[in-house]
Every structure is written in C-alpha cells, then in structure tokens.
Motif scaffolding. Structure first.
Motif, PDB file in Angstrom:
ATOM      1  N   ASP A   8      14.867 -13.222  25.273  1.00 53.45           N
ATOM      2  CA  ASP A   8      13.584 -12.627  25.638  1.00 53.45           C
ATOM      3  C   ASP A   8      13.422 -11.337  24.852  1.00 53.45           C
ATOM      4  O   ASP A   8      14.171 -10.379  25.053  1.00 53.45           O
ATOM      5  N   LEU A  10      10.586  -8.552  24.034  1.00 51.83           N
ATOM      6  CA  LEU A  10       9.265  -8.021  24.396  1.00 51.83           C
ATOM      7  C   LEU A  10       8.385  -9.074  25.070  1.00 51.83           C
ATOM      8  O   LEU A  10       7.200  -9.188  24.764  1.00 51.83           O
ATOM      9  N   GLY A  11       9.004  -9.881  25.929  1.00 48.60           N
ATOM     10  CA  GLY A  11       8.229 -10.869  26.681  1.00 48.60           C
ATOM     11  C   GLY A  11       8.039 -12.195  25.966  1.00 48.60           C
ATOM     12  O   GLY A  11       7.400 -13.102  26.502  1.00 48.60           O
ATOM     13  N   CYS A  12       8.558 -12.319  24.746  1.00 55.14           N
ATOM     14  CA  CYS A  12       8.474 -13.595  24.024  1.00 55.14           C
ATOM     15  C   CYS A  12       9.801 -14.330  24.142  1.00 55.14           C
ATOM     16  O   CYS A  12      10.864 -13.749  23.870  1.00 55.14           O
ATOM     17  N   TYR A  47       5.072  -8.243  18.607  1.00 53.99           N
ATOM     18  CA  TYR A  47       4.490  -6.962  19.015  1.00 53.99           C
ATOM     19  C   TYR A  47       3.032  -7.167  19.436  1.00 53.99           C
ATOM     20  O   TYR A  47       2.592  -6.652  20.462  1.00 53.99           O
ATOM     21  N   ARG A  50       2.298  -8.552  22.972  1.00 55.66           N
ATOM     22  CA  ARG A  50       2.407  -7.683  24.152  1.00 55.66           C
ATOM     23  C   ARG A  50       1.034  -7.412  24.735  1.00 55.66           C
ATOM     24  O   ARG A  50       0.865  -7.224  25.929  1.00 55.66           O
ATOM     25  N   GLU A  51       0.042  -7.312  23.836  1.00 55.13           N
ATOM     26  CA  GLU A  51      -1.302  -6.982  24.312  1.00 55.13           C
ATOM     27  C   GLU A  51      -2.274  -8.137  24.160  1.00 55.13           C
ATOM     28  O   GLU A  51      -3.475  -7.941  24.231  1.00 55.13           O
ATOM     29  N   GLN A  53      -2.532 -11.702  25.769  1.00 52.34           N
ATOM     30  CA  GLN A  53      -1.947 -12.659  26.714  1.00 52.34           C
ATOM     31  C   GLN A  53      -2.034 -14.095  26.232  1.00 52.34           C
ATOM     32  O   GLN A  53      -1.129 -14.885  26.471  1.00 52.34           O
ATOM     33  N   GLN A  56       0.704 -14.610  23.745  1.00 53.47           N
ATOM     34  CA  GLN A  56       2.010 -14.655  24.429  1.00 53.47           C
ATOM     35  C   GLN A  56       2.199 -16.006  25.145  1.00 53.47           C
ATOM     36  O   GLN A  56       3.276 -16.583  25.113  1.00 53.47           O
ATOM     37  N   GLN A 237       9.574   0.030  20.468  1.00 55.17           N
ATOM     38  CA  GLN A 237       9.321  -0.646  21.729  1.00 55.17           C
ATOM     39  C   GLN A 237      10.575  -1.352  22.240  1.00 55.17           C
ATOM     40  O   GLN A 237      10.874  -1.320  23.437  1.00 55.17           O
ATOM     41  N   ASN A 241      12.520  -0.518  25.621  1.00 53.96           N
ATOM     42  CA  ASN A 241      12.781  -1.645  26.515  1.00 53.96           C
ATOM     43  C   ASN A 241      14.249  -1.667  26.928  1.00 53.96           C
ATOM     44  O   ASN A 241      14.598  -1.807  28.100  1.00 53.96           O
ATOM     45  N   LYS A 247       8.558  -1.446  29.641  1.00 52.94           N
ATOM     46  CA  LYS A 247       7.991  -2.684  29.083  1.00 52.94           C
ATOM     47  C   LYS A 247       6.870  -2.359  28.123  1.00 52.94           C
ATOM     48  O   LYS A 247       6.098  -1.462  28.361  1.00 52.94           O
TER      49      LYS A 247
END
Ligand code: UDP
Length: 247
Positions: A8, A10-12, A47, A50-51, A53, A56, A237, A241, A247
């Motif tokens: 995982d 940065l949320g990926c 990156y 992250r912003e 959705q 992602q 970032q 993290n 986050k």
C-alpha cells in the motif's frame, strides 16, 4: 489469480511482483478470459490518485498493478515491502510480445501518433518472429469515433491490447471501455510505442542500471520538468506517511 502480496503506497494497492511474476499473472488473466486491466504505476500517478478518487478506484480495482518507476520501488522498500525491481510499461510491452509467440497470444497496439503503432508492430514482429499482431491504430481518435475504434479491435479478437496513450489517460480509457472490449488483458504502456518504433530512444543502459531513467527522460525532454517536479512531493508525502502517520 495467483497469490500476490500487495504493497500500500499512498492508498494505492500495488502487486509485489517482478517481471517474471507479472508475466505469470498476465498468463493467468488471459486464461480467465474476462477483460482485465493491468497498470504500471509510477509515483506521479500514485500522487495524483490521492486527490482523484476515480483514479484511485481504477488503480485499486485493476487486476494487476506493477511497480513502475524508482519512486514506487523506493517508497515500497521504505515501507518494508520486498519490492525487488521496477516493472515498466516498456518492459512489459517487449516481454509480453516475446511470450506471446509461444503462447499463441494475439496482440493489438493502440496509441501514439498516427503511424507509430504500425511501426512498433513491424519492429516487434521482426524482433519476435511468429508474433501475431492482430492490428494497430493511433491514439488520437475523437470520442465520437471510439465505437468504431473498438469495433475494429473486437473484430480481430486479440488476447492482449497494449494501450499507449500516456498515464493516466490510458488508465481512464481502459476503465471507460473495458466492458465493450472483447479482449482478455488491456495493459497501459505509456510512451512505449515511440521507443519501440525507433522514434525516441530509451535511456542508455547506464541510466537504467543506476535507476536514473527519469533523469535521462528529463534531459531528453526538458518539458517533462512539470511532471517530474511531482517526484519530490511524492517522496515528502511518503515520508510524512511513514514517520508522522499523515495521510
Ligand atoms: N498519446 C496518445 N493520445 C493522446 C495523448 C498522447 O496516443 O491523446 C500518446 C503520445 O503520442 C505518446 C504517449 O501517449 O506516445 C505518451 O507518452 P509519455 O512518454 O508522455 O507517457 P508516459 O510513459 O510518461 O506515461
């Protein structure tokens, strides 16, 4: 799907695979016979996700996400994942074509400026004799012509569709048209066709070996500075993290 460990970043969610394991995965996906999405994920896209959705969600629902770019490999290792090496779009384009000869897979190339995919197809065929090219088409069609583009792809019944529209355009495109495509695996391969066609040079071995391919691309195309400026932000970032749990 073979059991793959995930990282995982940065949320990926990224599959911890080397090129051999990535090819095994693709083999498995072709056997499965649905339309699956493969993403080679670099720091810039992680990156941006992250912003974004939607982006992602696309990344996290892809069937295979490989670590493309030294930024992702570095971040993965920092997080304690056993990521050995990069698995880039261009490496996948070549290696999938090589494997396709024995497996009997048919490949369709979509993307890049007019003529480039055709040239890349010719070069892949001479590199890998016996390779079945289902077809090739450029990447600058209007949205209203897309139904026709997809019809032509489906008529040739390819196993693999290499999509070279640049990231994340190709990820969004595959996601949008997946349901209409009669193809087993769609792989986003960035600017690969320009290199395979011989139009652009890949970085010399020295740059690749020392993980400086990004520097070569920046020197060759200074206009990439805007995109590459994201790399330090990505690094920052990842550090936030890891060390500050932000986050
Ligand atoms: N491209 C395309 N259609 C578009 C925009 C770009 O086919 O609407 C192609 C472009 O010609 C180039 C590739 O997408 O071949 C993008 O290459 P780049 O090196 O920027 O992509 P990256 O590997 O960084 O994702």
């Amino acid at each position: 799907m073979p059991d793959a460990k995930k990282a995982d970043i940065l949320g990926c969610s990224i599959d911890i695979v080397d090129i051999h394991e990535a090819l095994e995965h693709i083999d498995f996906l072709i056997e499965a016979g649905k339309t699956e999405q493969v993403i080679t994920l670099n720091a810039e896209i992680a990156y941006a996700a992250r912003e974004d959705q939607q982006l992602q969600k696309i990344i996290n629902s892809a069937s295979l996400v490989t670590p493309d770019g030294i930024g992702i490999v570095w971040a993965g290792r920092l997080m304690g994942y056993d990521i050995k090496d990069r698995v880039t779009g261009i490496d996948l384009a070549y290696r999938v074509s090589e494997k396709a000869v024995n497996q009997g897979w048919k490949i369709y190339l979509l993307g890049a400026a007019p003529g480039m995919a055709d040239k890349a197809a010719v070069n892949l065929s001479s590199l890998y004799p016996g390779l079945q090219i289902a077809g090739s088409d450029h990447g600058y069609h209007k949205k209203e012509d897309m139904a026709e583009v997809i019809k032509r792809i489906n008529l040739t019944q390819p196993d693999i569709l290499l999509v070279a529209l640049g990231a994340p355009r190709q990820e969004l495109w595959i996601n949008e048209y997946k349901a209409e495509l009669d193809v087993s695996v769609c792989i986003g391969v960035g600017g690969s066709f320009d290199v395979i066609a011989g139009e652009k040079k890949r970085a010399p071995e020295f740059f690749i070996k020392f993980n400086l391919e990004w520097l070569y691309r920046l020197l060759a195309e200074p206009s990439r500075i805007k995109r590459q400026a994201i790399l330090p932000l990505f690094v920052l970032q990842v550090l936030k993290n890891k060390y500050l749990s932000i986050k």
